[in-house]
Design an enzyme around this catalytic site. Structure first.
Site, PDB file in Angstrom:
ATOM      1  N   TRP A  10       0.807  -1.224   0.000  1.00  0.00           N
ATOM      2  CA  TRP A  10       0.000   0.000   0.000  1.00  0.00           C
ATOM      3  C   TRP A  10       0.839   1.272   0.000  1.00  0.00           C
ATOM      4  CZ3 TRP A  10      -4.433  -0.812   4.127  1.00  0.00           C
ATOM      5  CH2 TRP A  10      -5.348  -1.743   3.623  1.00  0.00           C
ATOM      6  N   LYS A  11       2.121   1.144   0.304  1.00  0.00           N
ATOM      7  CA  LYS A  11       2.979   2.324   0.455  1.00  0.00           C
ATOM      8  C   LYS A  11       2.358   3.265   1.508  1.00  0.00           C
ATOM      9  CE  LYS A  11       4.832   1.553  -4.103  1.00  0.00           C
ATOM     10  NZ  LYS A  11       5.454   2.117  -5.318  1.00  0.00           N
ATOM     11  N   HIS A  93      13.182  -1.873  -0.482  1.00  0.00           N
ATOM     12  CA  HIS A  93      12.395  -1.338  -1.598  1.00  0.00           C
ATOM     13  C   HIS A  93      13.147  -0.165  -2.218  1.00  0.00           C
ATOM     14  CE1 HIS A  93       9.131   0.556  -3.840  1.00  0.00           C
ATOM     15  NE2 HIS A  93       8.490  -0.598  -3.757  1.00  0.00           N
ATOM     16  N   GLU A 161      12.337  -5.677  -8.856  1.00  0.00           N
ATOM     17  CA  GLU A 161      11.575  -4.470  -9.171  1.00  0.00           C
ATOM     18  C   GLU A 161      12.467  -3.513  -9.963  1.00  0.00           C
ATOM     19  OE1 GLU A 161      10.490  -2.130  -5.783  1.00  0.00           O
ATOM     20  OE2 GLU A 161      12.551  -2.104  -5.079  1.00  0.00           O
ATOM     21  N   SER A 206       4.524  -1.584 -11.700  1.00  0.00           N
ATOM     22  CA  SER A 206       3.314  -1.277 -12.478  1.00  0.00           C
ATOM     23  C   SER A 206       2.532  -2.539 -12.850  1.00  0.00           C
ATOM     24  CB  SER A 206       3.673  -0.473 -13.729  1.00  0.00           C
ATOM     25  OG  SER A 206       4.237   0.784 -13.380  1.00  0.00           O
ATOM     26  N   GLY A 227       1.939  -2.369  -6.252  1.00  0.00           N
ATOM     27  CA  GLY A 227       1.815  -1.080  -5.596  1.00  0.00           C
ATOM     28  C   GLY A 227       0.444  -0.466  -5.793  1.00  0.00           C
ATOM     29  N   GLY A 228       0.327   0.450  -6.755  1.00  0.00           N
ATOM     30  CA  GLY A 228      -0.897   1.224  -6.940  1.00  0.00           C
ATOM     31  C   GLY A 228      -2.159   0.400  -7.064  1.00  0.00           C
TER      32      GLY A 228
END
EC number: 5.3.1.1
Length: 244
Positions: A10-11, A93, A161, A206, A227-228
């Site tokens: 979720w960052k 990360h 990543e 992504s 992520g997003g």
């Protein structure tokens, strides 16, 4: 080969109340699939999620201190994460490496602390665009891997990543992901006594519902660090379904 892992990073998003609502929505929408799900949330959300996530969905942190305890204001220890119910924690990360100048040695120290507390570290490695344009992505990533796993036990996950694909909308091709995942697996086989096929290697950068299946279909890719797209329950369910 190991069960695929859908690791949801979720960052710095979602308040505890938003996390509770997200977990309720996931409970209503998720059906059992082939992939393991893990929610890697801000530390303040973890107590809420521990009692709200659907059965079988794991919990994890986004970072951990390289120290066990003490006068380190603002840090979260591995023991704290474990006590709240975490199974996993991200270390290294690219955003931590970039914004907080974390070195491979720091990442390895964090991974060792995680394992000492019973957590499974998700060790992140990957190259920048200039490294890829020079054709040095394999050598760079494997050097980073070796430095970031110094003294770390074999109970770990590695996330490849590529930095140029994080939050940019650009995605490595399935072949790009496989090239690095295969190289990482071979390197892990040289670093540890466990069988190479037992390690879980994730792709991050992504990842979305429309590309996760092709990336995770590669023989050496065992899931994704998302992520997003992890912030939207419908996207999470779609990605889980894509890995059936």
């Amino acid at each position: 080969m190991s069960q695929p892992l859908l690791a949801l990073n979720w960052k710095m998003n979602k308040t505890p109340s938003e996390a509770r609502a997200w977990a309720a929505d996931l409970s209503s929408a998720l059906t059992p699939g082939n992939a393991e799900l893990a929610v890697l949330a801000p530390a303040i959300d973890l107590p809420v999620l521990a009692g709200a996530l659907p059965a079988g969905v794991a919990l994890g942190g986004q970072d951990v201190s390289r120290f066990a305890a003490g006068a380190y204001t603002g840090e979260i220890s591995a023991a704290m994460l474990r006590d709240v119910g975490a199974t996993y924690v991200i270390v290294g990360h690219s955003e931590r490496r970039t914004y907080h100048a974390e070195t491979d040695a720091v990442v390895a120290a964090k991974a060792r602390q995680a394992q000492a507390a019973g957590l499974i570290p998700i060790v992140c490695v990957g190259e920048s665009l200039d490294v890829r344009e020079r054709g040095a992505q394999v050598d760079f990533t494997l050097d980073q891997l070796r430095g970031s796993t110094e003294g770390v036990g074999e109970n770990l996950i590695v996330a490849y990543e590529p930095v140029w694909a994080i939050g940019t909308g650009k995605t490595a091709t399935a072949d790009d992901a496989e090239e690095l995942a295969a190289a990482i697996r071979e390197a892990l086989a040289g670093l540890y006594t466990a069988e190479a096929r037992s390690f879980r290697i994730l792709y991050g950068g992504s990842v979305k519902p429309d590309n996760i299946a092709s990336i995770c279909a590669q023989p050496n890719v065992n899931g994704a660090l998302v992520g997003g797209a992890s912030l939207n329950v419908a996207d999470v369910v779609a990605m889980s379904d894509a890995l059936r």
